[in-house]
Design a protein around this motif. Structure first.
Motif, short mmCIF file in Angstrom:
data_model
loop_
_atom_site.label_atom_id
_atom_site.label_comp_id
_atom_site.label_asym_id
_atom_site.label_seq_id
_atom_site.Cartn_x
_atom_site.Cartn_y
_atom_site.Cartn_z
N LYS A 48 0.67 -1.19 0.34
CA LYS A 48 0.64 0.10 0.13
C LYS A 48 0.74 1.49 0.25
O LYS A 48 0.10 2.33 -0.78
CB LYS A 48 -0.88 0.52 1.01
CG LYS A 48 -1.50 -1.36 0.95
CD LYS A 48 -2.50 -1.54 0.15
CE LYS A 48 -3.21 -2.60 -0.09
NZ LYS A 48 -4.02 -3.08 -1.22
N LEU A 51 1.81 2.49 -3.28
CA LEU A 51 0.88 2.74 -4.75
C LEU A 51 0.35 4.66 -3.44
O LEU A 51 -0.25 4.65 -4.50
CB LEU A 51 -0.06 2.11 -4.26
CG LEU A 51 0.17 1.08 -4.66
CD1 LEU A 51 -1.13 -0.16 -4.60
CD2 LEU A 51 0.18 0.90 -6.50
N ARG A 138 -6.74 6.05 -5.79
CA ARG A 138 -6.74 5.65 -4.55
C ARG A 138 -8.10 5.92 -3.70
O ARG A 138 -8.07 4.51 -2.62
CB ARG A 138 -5.69 6.41 -3.62
CG ARG A 138 -4.15 6.37 -4.17
CD ARG A 138 -3.24 7.19 -3.30
NE ARG A 138 -1.91 7.88 -3.97
CZ ARG A 138 -1.35 8.17 -4.76
NH1 ARG A 138 -1.77 9.32 -4.64
NH2 ARG A 138 -0.53 8.64 -5.34
N HIS A 141 -9.75 2.20 -5.34
CA HIS A 141 -8.55 1.53 -4.17
C HIS A 141 -9.16 0.94 -3.19
O HIS A 141 -9.34 -0.44 -3.09
CB HIS A 141 -6.63 1.44 -5.04
CG HIS A 141 -6.19 0.64 -4.70
ND1 HIS A 141 -5.98 -0.67 -3.38
CD2 HIS A 141 -4.96 -0.51 -5.40
CE1 HIS A 141 -5.23 -1.41 -4.15
NE2 HIS A 141 -5.09 -1.15 -5.60
N GLY A 166 1.71 7.34 -11.92
CA GLY A 166 0.45 6.57 -10.65
C GLY A 166 -0.43 6.55 -11.09
O GLY A 166 -0.87 5.05 -10.09
N GLN A 169 -0.94 2.61 -12.80
CA GLN A 169 -0.18 1.96 -11.66
C GLN A 169 -1.10 2.17 -11.05
O GLN A 169 -1.68 0.10 -10.58
CB GLN A 169 0.93 2.27 -10.84
CG GLN A 169 1.57 0.82 -9.87
CD GLN A 169 2.70 1.25 -8.97
OE1 GLN A 169 3.55 2.29 -9.33
NE2 GLN A 169 2.47 0.49 -8.29
N ILE A 170 -1.70 2.32 -9.99
CA ILE A 170 -2.91 2.15 -9.29
C ILE A 170 -3.49 1.86 -10.30
O ILE A 170 -4.87 0.67 -9.60
CB ILE A 170 -3.30 3.48 -8.80
CG1 ILE A 170 -2.21 4.12 -7.82
CG2 ILE A 170 -4.37 3.40 -7.67
CD1 ILE A 170 -1.99 4.97 -7.25
N ASP A 173 -3.39 -2.20 -10.93
CA ASP A 173 -3.02 -2.83 -9.43
C ASP A 173 -4.22 -2.87 -8.63
O ASP A 173 -4.77 -3.69 -8.55
CB ASP A 173 -2.54 -1.32 -8.37
CG ASP A 173 -2.43 -2.91 -7.23
OD1 ASP A 173 -0.90 -3.25 -7.77
OD2 ASP A 173 -2.68 -2.53 -6.08
#
Length: 397
Positions: A48, A51, A138, A141, A166, A169-170, A173
Protein backbone atom coordinates in the motif's frame (compact mmCIF):
# COMPACT_ATOMS: atom_id res chain seq x y z
CA UNK A 1 1.58 -23.23 -32.81
CA UNK A 2 4.77 -21.71 -34.25
CA UNK A 3 2.87 -19.71 -36.83
CA UNK A 4 0.42 -18.43 -34.23
CA UNK A 5 3.06 -17.01 -31.91
CA UNK A 6 5.25 -15.74 -34.73
CA UNK A 7 2.31 -13.84 -36.19
CA UNK A 8 1.74 -12.18 -32.83
CA UNK A 9 5.38 -11.09 -32.73
CA UNK A 10 5.25 -9.53 -36.18
CA UNK A 11 2.05 -7.54 -36.09
CA UNK A 12 0.91 -4.61 -33.88
CA UNK A 13 -0.87 -5.62 -30.71
CA UNK A 14 -4.28 -4.34 -31.77
CA UNK A 15 -7.33 -4.14 -29.56
CA UNK A 16 -8.95 -6.85 -31.67
CA UNK A 17 -6.23 -9.21 -30.42
CA UNK A 18 -6.87 -8.15 -26.84
CA UNK A 19 -10.58 -8.80 -27.31
CA UNK A 20 -9.74 -12.36 -28.32
CA UNK A 21 -8.49 -12.92 -24.77
CA UNK A 22 -12.06 -12.48 -23.57
CA UNK A 23 -12.96 -15.79 -25.21
CA UNK A 24 -10.64 -17.78 -22.95
CA UNK A 25 -12.68 -20.16 -20.76
CA UNK A 26 -12.00 -19.40 -17.12
CA UNK A 27 -11.55 -23.08 -16.29
CA UNK A 28 -8.30 -22.95 -18.30
CA UNK A 29 -6.81 -20.45 -15.87
CA UNK A 30 -4.21 -22.15 -13.63
CA UNK A 31 -4.48 -25.28 -15.78
CA UNK A 32 -1.47 -27.62 -16.13
CA UNK A 33 0.75 -25.39 -14.05
CA UNK A 34 4.20 -26.44 -12.98
CA UNK A 35 4.69 -23.27 -10.98
CA UNK A 36 1.30 -23.43 -9.27
CA UNK A 37 -0.44 -20.07 -8.70
CA UNK A 38 -2.19 -19.78 -5.36
CA UNK A 39 -5.91 -20.43 -5.78
CA UNK A 40 -7.06 -19.17 -2.40
CA UNK A 41 -7.21 -15.52 -1.43
CA UNK A 42 -6.23 -12.40 -3.34
CA UNK A 43 -2.56 -11.55 -3.21
CA UNK A 44 -1.44 -7.91 -3.24
CA UNK A 45 1.45 -7.37 -5.63
CA UNK A 46 2.38 -3.84 -4.52
CA UNK A 47 2.47 -2.74 -0.89
CA UNK A 48 0.00 0.00 0.00
CA UNK A 49 2.86 2.39 0.73
CA UNK A 50 4.21 1.84 -2.78
CA UNK A 51 0.87 3.05 -4.15
CA UNK A 52 0.63 6.04 -1.82
CA UNK A 53 -2.45 4.58 -0.15
CA UNK A 54 -0.97 5.00 3.33
CA UNK A 55 -0.63 8.74 2.71
CA UNK A 56 -4.17 8.88 1.34
CA UNK A 57 -5.52 7.24 4.50
CA UNK A 58 -3.62 9.70 6.72
CA UNK A 59 -5.08 12.63 4.81
CA UNK A 60 -8.50 11.01 4.92
CA UNK A 61 -8.38 10.79 8.72
CA UNK A 62 -7.15 14.37 9.00
CA UNK A 63 -9.92 15.82 6.79
CA UNK A 64 -12.62 13.72 8.44
CA UNK A 65 -11.55 14.94 11.85
CA UNK A 66 -11.49 18.55 10.71
CA UNK A 67 -14.91 18.37 9.05
CA UNK A 68 -16.65 15.97 11.44
CA UNK A 69 -19.35 18.49 12.38
CA UNK A 70 -20.10 19.67 8.85
CA UNK A 71 -19.40 16.60 6.71
CA UNK A 72 -23.04 15.73 5.99
CA UNK A 73 -23.97 19.28 5.00
CA UNK A 74 -20.84 19.55 2.88
CA UNK A 75 -21.75 16.37 1.00
CA UNK A 76 -25.24 17.70 0.34
CA UNK A 77 -23.73 20.88 -1.11
CA UNK A 78 -21.37 18.90 -3.34
CA UNK A 79 -24.29 16.79 -4.58
CA UNK A 80 -26.05 20.03 -5.52
CA UNK A 81 -22.97 21.64 -7.12
CA UNK A 82 -22.10 18.55 -9.18
CA UNK A 83 -25.54 18.32 -10.80
CA UNK A 84 -25.55 18.88 -14.56
CA UNK A 85 -28.02 21.76 -14.31
CA UNK A 86 -25.99 23.56 -11.64
CA UNK A 87 -24.01 26.66 -12.56
CA UNK A 88 -21.74 26.32 -9.54
CA UNK A 89 -18.06 25.69 -10.14
CA UNK A 90 -16.12 22.83 -8.60
CA UNK A 91 -13.18 24.22 -6.68
CA UNK A 92 -9.96 22.33 -6.03
CA UNK A 93 -10.31 22.39 -2.25
CA UNK A 94 -13.90 21.15 -2.35
CA UNK A 95 -12.97 18.26 -4.63
CA UNK A 96 -9.98 17.40 -2.48
CA UNK A 97 -12.18 17.24 0.62
CA UNK A 98 -14.91 15.21 -1.08
CA UNK A 99 -12.47 12.60 -2.43
CA UNK A 100 -11.26 11.98 1.13
CA UNK A 101 -14.70 12.12 2.76
CA UNK A 102 -16.34 9.63 0.39
CA UNK A 103 -17.39 6.52 2.29
CA UNK A 104 -20.40 5.16 0.37
CA UNK A 105 -21.43 4.33 -3.18
CA UNK A 106 -23.50 7.52 -3.33
CA UNK A 107 -20.53 9.60 -2.21
CA UNK A 108 -18.34 8.02 -4.88
CA UNK A 109 -20.95 8.87 -7.54
CA UNK A 110 -20.80 12.49 -6.39
CA UNK A 111 -17.00 12.43 -6.69
CA UNK A 112 -17.26 11.08 -10.24
CA UNK A 113 -19.72 13.82 -11.21
CA UNK A 114 -17.46 16.41 -9.60
CA UNK A 115 -14.32 15.32 -11.44
CA UNK A 116 -16.18 15.29 -14.76
CA UNK A 117 -17.39 18.82 -14.17
CA UNK A 118 -13.99 19.90 -12.85
CA UNK A 119 -12.31 18.53 -15.96
CA UNK A 120 -14.68 20.52 -18.21
CA UNK A 121 -14.10 23.83 -16.45
CA UNK A 122 -11.98 26.43 -18.11
CA UNK A 123 -8.39 25.55 -17.25
CA UNK A 124 -7.61 29.23 -16.82
CA UNK A 125 -9.73 29.12 -13.66
CA UNK A 126 -7.36 26.62 -12.03
CA UNK A 127 -4.59 28.44 -10.24
CA UNK A 128 -3.22 25.48 -8.33
CA UNK A 129 -1.22 22.52 -9.61
CA UNK A 130 -2.93 19.80 -7.59
CA UNK A 131 -3.05 16.54 -9.58
CA UNK A 132 -6.19 14.56 -8.79
CA UNK A 133 -5.70 11.46 -10.95
CA UNK A 134 -3.71 9.29 -8.52
CA UNK A 135 -5.75 10.52 -5.52
CA UNK A 136 -9.06 9.52 -7.11
CA UNK A 137 -7.56 6.16 -8.09
CA UNK A 138 -6.54 5.62 -4.45
CA UNK A 139 -10.13 6.31 -3.44
CA UNK A 140 -11.31 3.65 -5.89
CA UNK A 141 -8.63 1.28 -4.58
CA UNK A 142 -9.55 1.40 -0.91
CA UNK A 143 -13.25 1.05 -1.76
CA UNK A 144 -12.48 -1.84 -4.17
CA UNK A 145 -14.21 -0.19 -7.13
CA UNK A 146 -12.25 -1.74 -9.99
CA UNK A 147 -15.02 -1.45 -12.59
CA UNK A 148 -15.71 2.19 -11.78
CA UNK A 149 -12.00 3.01 -11.89
CA UNK A 150 -11.64 1.50 -15.37
CA UNK A 151 -14.85 3.15 -16.57
CA UNK A 152 -13.60 6.58 -15.46
CA UNK A 153 -10.17 5.97 -16.99
CA UNK A 154 -11.79 5.24 -20.36
CA UNK A 155 -14.38 8.01 -20.17
CA UNK A 156 -14.04 10.73 -22.86
CA UNK A 157 -15.33 13.21 -20.26
CA UNK A 158 -12.20 12.56 -18.20
CA UNK A 159 -9.70 12.81 -21.03
CA UNK A 160 -6.17 13.48 -19.67
CA UNK A 161 -7.46 13.45 -16.07
CA UNK A 162 -5.69 10.17 -15.28
CA UNK A 163 -2.65 10.60 -17.53
CA UNK A 164 -0.02 10.14 -14.83
CA UNK A 165 2.26 7.18 -14.15
CA UNK A 166 0.86 6.92 -10.64
CA UNK A 167 -2.72 6.67 -11.94
CA UNK A 168 -1.71 3.97 -14.43
CA UNK A 169 -0.07 1.84 -11.77
CA UNK A 170 -2.84 2.21 -9.19
CA UNK A 171 -5.54 1.38 -11.76
CA UNK A 172 -3.72 -1.73 -12.96
CA UNK A 173 -3.16 -2.76 -9.34
CA UNK A 174 -6.90 -2.42 -8.54
CA UNK A 175 -7.73 -4.58 -11.54
CA UNK A 176 -5.04 -7.15 -10.66
CA UNK A 177 -6.24 -7.48 -7.07
CA UNK A 178 -9.80 -7.90 -8.37
CA UNK A 179 -8.52 -10.73 -10.61
CA UNK A 180 -9.53 -8.79 -13.72
CA UNK A 181 -6.41 -9.83 -15.59
CA UNK A 182 -7.73 -9.29 -19.12
CA UNK A 183 -8.75 -5.76 -18.13
CA UNK A 184 -5.17 -5.11 -16.98
CA UNK A 185 -3.95 -5.96 -20.49
CA UNK A 186 -6.64 -3.78 -22.03
CA UNK A 187 -5.51 -0.88 -19.85
CA UNK A 188 -1.87 -1.39 -20.82
CA UNK A 189 -2.84 -1.15 -24.48
CA UNK A 190 -4.66 2.15 -23.85
CA UNK A 191 -1.61 3.51 -22.00
CA UNK A 192 0.65 2.56 -24.91
CA UNK A 193 -1.62 4.41 -27.30
CA UNK A 194 -1.68 7.50 -25.09
CA UNK A 195 2.08 7.80 -24.62
CA UNK A 196 4.86 8.57 -27.08
CA UNK A 197 7.73 6.30 -28.08
CA UNK A 198 9.93 5.40 -25.11
CA UNK A 199 7.32 6.49 -22.54
CA UNK A 200 4.75 3.78 -23.22
CA UNK A 201 6.13 1.22 -20.81
CA UNK A 202 5.93 2.36 -17.16
CA UNK A 203 7.98 -0.29 -15.37
CA UNK A 204 5.48 -1.13 -12.64
CA UNK A 205 2.63 -1.31 -15.15
CA UNK A 206 4.70 -3.82 -17.15
CA UNK A 207 5.18 -5.88 -13.98
CA UNK A 208 1.40 -5.92 -13.44
CA UNK A 209 0.78 -6.84 -17.09
CA UNK A 210 3.15 -9.82 -16.96
CA UNK A 211 1.85 -10.85 -13.54
CA UNK A 212 -1.64 -10.89 -15.06
CA UNK A 213 -0.42 -13.03 -17.96
CA UNK A 214 1.14 -15.43 -15.44
CA UNK A 215 -2.11 -15.66 -13.48
CA UNK A 216 -4.15 -16.28 -16.65
CA UNK A 217 -1.74 -19.09 -17.62
CA UNK A 218 -3.00 -19.75 -21.13
CA UNK A 219 -1.48 -20.08 -24.58
CA UNK A 220 -2.95 -16.68 -25.48
CA UNK A 221 -1.51 -14.96 -22.43
CA UNK A 222 1.93 -16.39 -23.27
CA UNK A 223 1.61 -15.01 -26.79
CA UNK A 224 0.73 -11.59 -25.36
CA UNK A 225 3.62 -11.71 -22.87
CA UNK A 226 6.17 -12.65 -25.55
CA UNK A 227 4.88 -9.93 -27.87
CA UNK A 228 5.23 -7.36 -25.07
CA UNK A 229 8.68 -8.70 -24.19
CA UNK A 230 9.76 -8.38 -27.81
CA UNK A 231 8.49 -4.77 -27.97
CA UNK A 232 10.49 -3.86 -24.88
CA UNK A 233 13.73 -5.37 -26.13
CA UNK A 234 13.32 -3.89 -29.61
CA UNK A 235 13.53 -0.36 -28.18
CA UNK A 236 16.34 -1.26 -25.77
CA UNK A 237 14.30 -1.47 -22.59
CA UNK A 238 15.21 -4.01 -19.93
CA UNK A 239 12.32 -5.40 -17.86
CA UNK A 240 12.75 -5.61 -14.10
CA UNK A 241 13.62 -8.88 -12.40
CA UNK A 242 10.01 -9.21 -11.22
CA UNK A 243 8.70 -8.86 -14.76
CA UNK A 244 11.35 -11.28 -16.02
CA UNK A 245 10.43 -13.99 -13.54
CA UNK A 246 6.68 -13.71 -14.21
CA UNK A 247 7.29 -14.13 -17.93
CA UNK A 248 9.66 -17.04 -17.31
CA UNK A 249 7.24 -18.85 -15.00
CA UNK A 250 4.44 -18.45 -17.55
CA UNK A 251 6.62 -19.99 -20.28
CA UNK A 252 7.42 -22.92 -17.96
CA UNK A 253 3.75 -23.45 -17.14
CA UNK A 254 2.92 -23.48 -20.84
CA UNK A 255 5.53 -26.15 -21.53
CA UNK A 256 8.12 -23.85 -23.13
CA UNK A 257 11.29 -24.29 -21.01
CA UNK A 258 13.52 -23.24 -23.93
CA UNK A 259 11.78 -19.86 -24.05
CA UNK A 260 12.01 -19.64 -20.26
CA UNK A 261 15.79 -20.08 -20.35
CA UNK A 262 16.14 -17.44 -23.07
CA UNK A 263 14.15 -14.95 -21.02
CA UNK A 264 16.19 -15.74 -17.90
CA UNK A 265 19.39 -14.98 -19.79
CA UNK A 266 18.51 -11.29 -19.48
CA UNK A 267 17.97 -11.41 -15.69
CA UNK A 268 20.22 -8.89 -13.99
CA UNK A 269 20.78 -10.91 -10.83
CA UNK A 270 21.20 -14.55 -11.78
CA UNK A 271 21.71 -15.55 -8.15
CA UNK A 272 18.37 -14.23 -6.93
CA UNK A 273 16.17 -16.94 -5.41
CA UNK A 274 13.34 -16.85 -7.97
CA UNK A 275 15.77 -16.69 -10.90
CA UNK A 276 17.79 -19.59 -9.52
CA UNK A 277 14.73 -21.75 -8.88
CA UNK A 278 13.20 -21.05 -12.28
CA UNK A 279 16.47 -21.88 -14.02
CA UNK A 280 16.84 -25.33 -12.43
CA UNK A 281 13.16 -26.02 -13.10
CA UNK A 282 13.51 -25.14 -16.80
CA UNK A 283 16.72 -27.16 -17.13
CA UNK A 284 15.07 -30.19 -15.56
CA UNK A 285 12.24 -29.96 -18.10
CA UNK A 286 14.63 -30.25 -21.05
CA UNK A 287 16.64 -33.06 -19.44
CA UNK A 288 19.85 -31.11 -18.79
CA UNK A 289 20.31 -32.69 -15.39
CA UNK A 290 24.10 -32.32 -15.30
CA UNK A 291 23.75 -28.53 -15.63
CA UNK A 292 21.52 -28.39 -12.55
CA UNK A 293 24.07 -29.80 -10.11
CA UNK A 294 26.49 -26.80 -10.21
CA UNK A 295 23.55 -24.41 -9.63
CA UNK A 296 22.44 -26.45 -6.64
CA UNK A 297 25.98 -26.47 -5.26
CA UNK A 298 26.28 -22.70 -5.64
CA UNK A 299 24.18 -22.01 -2.54
CA UNK A 300 26.50 -24.08 -0.35
CA UNK A 301 29.35 -21.63 -0.69
CA UNK A 302 27.44 -18.35 -0.46
CA UNK A 303 28.12 -16.30 2.67
CA UNK A 304 25.58 -13.49 3.02
CA UNK A 305 26.75 -10.55 5.17
CA UNK A 306 23.24 -10.34 6.64
CA UNK A 307 23.30 -14.03 7.47
CA UNK A 308 20.47 -14.68 4.99
CA UNK A 309 20.37 -18.22 3.63
CA UNK A 310 20.27 -18.82 -0.11
CA UNK A 311 17.60 -21.44 -0.61
CA UNK A 312 15.68 -23.57 -3.06
CA UNK A 313 11.94 -24.08 -2.87
CA UNK A 314 10.84 -27.54 -1.80
CA UNK A 315 8.22 -27.76 -4.56
CA UNK A 316 10.91 -26.97 -7.17
CA UNK A 317 13.29 -29.59 -5.76
CA UNK A 318 10.48 -32.17 -5.91
CA UNK A 319 10.10 -31.50 -9.66
CA UNK A 320 13.87 -31.65 -10.14
CA UNK A 321 14.01 -34.96 -8.29
CA UNK A 322 11.45 -36.43 -10.69
CA UNK A 323 13.65 -35.44 -13.64
CA UNK A 324 16.82 -36.74 -11.95
CA UNK A 325 15.20 -40.11 -11.24
CA UNK A 326 13.96 -40.40 -14.83
CA UNK A 327 17.46 -39.73 -16.17
CA UNK A 328 18.72 -43.05 -14.75
CA UNK A 329 22.13 -41.39 -14.44
CA UNK A 330 23.36 -43.05 -11.25
CA UNK A 331 26.20 -40.59 -10.68
CA UNK A 332 23.84 -37.61 -10.88
CA UNK A 333 21.26 -39.38 -8.72
CA UNK A 334 23.87 -40.00 -6.00
CA UNK A 335 25.13 -36.40 -6.14
CA UNK A 336 21.59 -35.01 -6.05
CA UNK A 337 20.74 -37.20 -3.03
CA UNK A 338 23.90 -36.03 -1.24
CA UNK A 339 23.02 -32.38 -1.92
CA UNK A 340 19.47 -32.85 -0.61
CA UNK A 341 20.86 -34.22 2.64
CA UNK A 342 23.17 -31.20 2.95
CA UNK A 343 20.33 -28.82 2.17
CA UNK A 344 18.19 -30.35 4.90
CA UNK A 345 21.02 -30.11 7.46
CA UNK A 346 21.90 -26.53 6.54
CA UNK A 347 18.25 -25.47 6.23
CA UNK A 348 18.63 -24.43 2.61
CA UNK A 349 15.18 -25.64 1.59
CA UNK A 350 12.36 -23.11 1.75
CA UNK A 351 8.87 -24.33 2.58
CA UNK A 352 7.45 -21.38 0.66
CA UNK A 353 6.23 -22.30 -2.80
CA UNK A 354 7.90 -20.77 -5.82
CA UNK A 355 4.60 -19.06 -6.66
CA UNK A 356 4.60 -17.44 -3.24
CA UNK A 357 8.11 -16.07 -3.84
CA UNK A 358 7.18 -14.85 -7.31
CA UNK A 359 4.18 -12.95 -5.96
CA UNK A 360 5.91 -11.52 -2.90
CA UNK A 361 4.61 -8.02 -2.19
CA UNK A 362 6.77 -5.31 -3.74
CA UNK A 363 7.99 -2.64 -1.35
CA UNK A 364 9.16 0.67 -2.80
CA UNK A 365 10.82 3.31 -0.65
CA UNK A 366 9.61 6.90 -0.86
CA UNK A 367 13.01 8.04 -2.11
CA UNK A 368 12.74 5.62 -5.02
CA UNK A 369 9.03 6.11 -5.70
CA UNK A 370 9.21 8.59 -8.57
CA UNK A 371 11.81 6.56 -10.45
CA UNK A 372 9.83 3.35 -9.97
CA UNK A 373 6.65 4.94 -11.30
CA UNK A 374 8.26 5.80 -14.59
CA UNK A 375 9.29 3.88 -17.64
CA UNK A 376 11.73 1.03 -17.92
CA UNK A 377 15.44 1.77 -17.85
CA UNK A 378 17.40 1.87 -21.06
CA UNK A 379 21.04 0.88 -21.28
CA UNK A 380 22.78 3.66 -23.24
CA UNK A 381 23.77 2.93 -26.84
CA UNK A 382 23.03 -0.73 -26.41
CA UNK A 383 20.33 -2.71 -28.09
CA UNK A 384 19.53 -6.32 -27.40
CA UNK A 385 21.56 -8.55 -29.72
CA UNK A 386 21.90 -12.29 -29.64
CA UNK A 387 24.86 -14.24 -31.00
CA UNK A 388 24.06 -15.63 -34.45
CA UNK A 389 24.52 -19.23 -33.39
CA UNK A 390 21.98 -18.96 -30.57
CA UNK A 391 18.28 -19.54 -31.37
CA UNK A 392 15.88 -16.62 -30.98
CA UNK A 393 12.52 -16.80 -29.26
CA UNK A 394 10.95 -17.21 -32.68
CA UNK A 395 12.94 -20.38 -33.30
CA UNK A 396 12.09 -21.86 -29.93
CA UNK A 397 8.32 -21.65 -30.22
Amino acid sequence: MANTILSVFTRPMARSYLKSLNNIPMFLVHNRSIVCPELLGIRCLFAKAALGIDGYIQMQEQIRNQMASVADRFKEKMLEYSAENSNNMIFTEDLKNMVHLADSDDDIKVVINMIKKYNKQNKSMRFGNYIFGPVVMRMFHIHKKADLALECFKSPELSNFFDQYGSYQILCDILYESQKYKEVLETVQIIKEKQGEGLRYPKNVIVLALASCYKMNTKESLEYALKLWHELREIGHYPTRKATTFCTALAINQGKPEIALEILSSARNSGYTTVRNLRVLALSMIGRIEDIIPILKSVLRVDSPEGQLHTFNRDVLAKVKEAVDLSENHQVILEFTRLMELFEKQKLISEQTLDNDLCTEIQISRSNQNNQMQFLSRRPQQKFQRPVERPSLYDLV
